[in-house]
Design an enzyme around this catalytic site. Structure first.
Site, PDB file in Angstrom:
ATOM      1  N   LYS A 152       0.832  -1.210   0.000  1.00 18.49           N
ATOM      2  CA  LYS A 152       0.000   0.000   0.000  1.00 18.49           C
ATOM      3  C   LYS A 152       0.864   1.255   0.000  1.00 18.49           C
ATOM      4  CE  LYS A 152      -3.605  -2.341   2.674  1.00 18.49           C
ATOM      5  NZ  LYS A 152      -4.291  -2.397   3.983  1.00 18.49           N
ATOM      6  N   GLY A 154       0.469  -4.589  10.834  1.00 16.74           N
ATOM      7  CA  GLY A 154       1.740  -4.220  10.227  1.00 16.74           C
ATOM      8  C   GLY A 154       1.722  -2.769   9.784  1.00 16.74           C
ATOM      9  N   GLY A 181      -0.408   0.600   6.210  1.00 13.48           N
ATOM     10  CA  GLY A 181      -0.784  -0.257   7.330  1.00 13.48           C
ATOM     11  C   GLY A 181      -1.714  -1.370   6.900  1.00 13.48           C
ATOM     12  N   ASP A 182      -1.702  -2.461   7.657  1.00 10.02           N
ATOM     13  CA  ASP A 182      -2.630  -3.550   7.404  1.00 10.02           C
ATOM     14  C   ASP A 182      -2.904  -4.287   8.707  1.00 10.02           C
ATOM     15  OD1 ASP A 182      -4.030  -5.044   5.123  1.00 10.02           O
ATOM     16  OD2 ASP A 182      -3.125  -6.669   6.278  1.00 10.02           O
ATOM     17  N   GLN A 183      -4.023  -4.997   8.755  1.00 14.66           N
ATOM     18  CA  GLN A 183      -4.448  -5.699   9.967  1.00 14.66           C
ATOM     19  C   GLN A 183      -5.132  -7.001   9.593  1.00 14.66           C
ATOM     20  OE1 GLN A 183      -7.391  -3.555  12.219  1.00 14.66           O
ATOM     21  NE2 GLN A 183      -6.994  -4.695  14.092  1.00 14.66           N
TER      22      GLN A 183
END
Length: 207
Positions: free
Chosen positions: A68, A121, A84-86
């Site tokens: 991203k 992350g 960011g990622d989840q």
């Protein structure tokens, strides 16, 4: 559009972009007083997920966070880009964002009285290059929720775009009997490590 708080602001030495439309991530940066703009990444998350599905979840969230940030950084090379990622994981199974109230209720029924994990992350990019990356995991356990509690919660908060089908930053925190780790990470971004990285890179400070 530039995002900032009226009552407290930190002006970064290099303009910051958040490559995410997540309201929770925006709110956390607001709370920290960071001035930033939002440009949602056009990275193909589904394609990336299919390519990395065999990797550990803590590695997958980093791959997605970097993808991203990289996509936006290539278009805005002079700025600092946060990606960011989840991922919400129950018994080694990924629970996707529900997308509907019916699926949110089903997801919360699975999570009730169970331990699960939130992996989050985050990465920093400039000029298409990764300056920093980090991932964190939090263990949580929900109360043994009744069906009425689950349905009432979903009706009130409509958490159809939330990882795990709950919004921990608001009423969702009432669902839990146990949380081992940072609430920021549960909300979708390890904020303190991110702020430390921005400080170490001399992008923000309180001078």
């Amino acid at each position: 559009m530039i995002e900032s708080l009226e009552y407290s602001s930190i002006h970064p030495k290099i303009p910051i972009i958040l490559a995410s439309g997540s309201e929770s991530r925006k709110q956390m940066l607001h709370e920290a007083g960071i001035i930033f703009e939002v440009i949602v990444s056009d990275a193909d998350e589904d394609q990336i997920k299919s390519q990395i599905s065999s990797l550990p979840f803590e590695v997958q969230v980093i791959h997605l966070a970097k993808a991203k940030a990289s996509a936006v950084s290539k278009i805005h090379p002079s700025k600092i880009v946060i990606g960011g990622d989840q991922m919400c994981v129950l018994h080694d199974n990924l629970l996707h964002k529900p997308g509907s109230k019916e699926k949110a209720i089903k997801s919360l029924r699975l999570l009730a009285n169970q331990k699960h994990y939130q992996h989050s992350g985050v990465s920093l990019f400039k000029n298409g290059e990764c300056l920093w990356e980090y991932s964190e995991k939090v263990e949580l356990k929900m109360h043994n929720l009744s069906d009425a509690e689950i349905k009432n919660y979903v009706e009130i908060e409509n958490p159809i775009n939330a990882a795990g089908s709950y919004k921990f930053e608001s009423l969702g925190c009432n669902l839990f009997s146990y949380v081992n780790g940072s609430s920021h990470t549960v909300r979708g971004m390890p904020l303190i490590p991110l702020l430390n990285a921005l400080r170490d890179l001399e992008i923000i400070g309180l001078e």
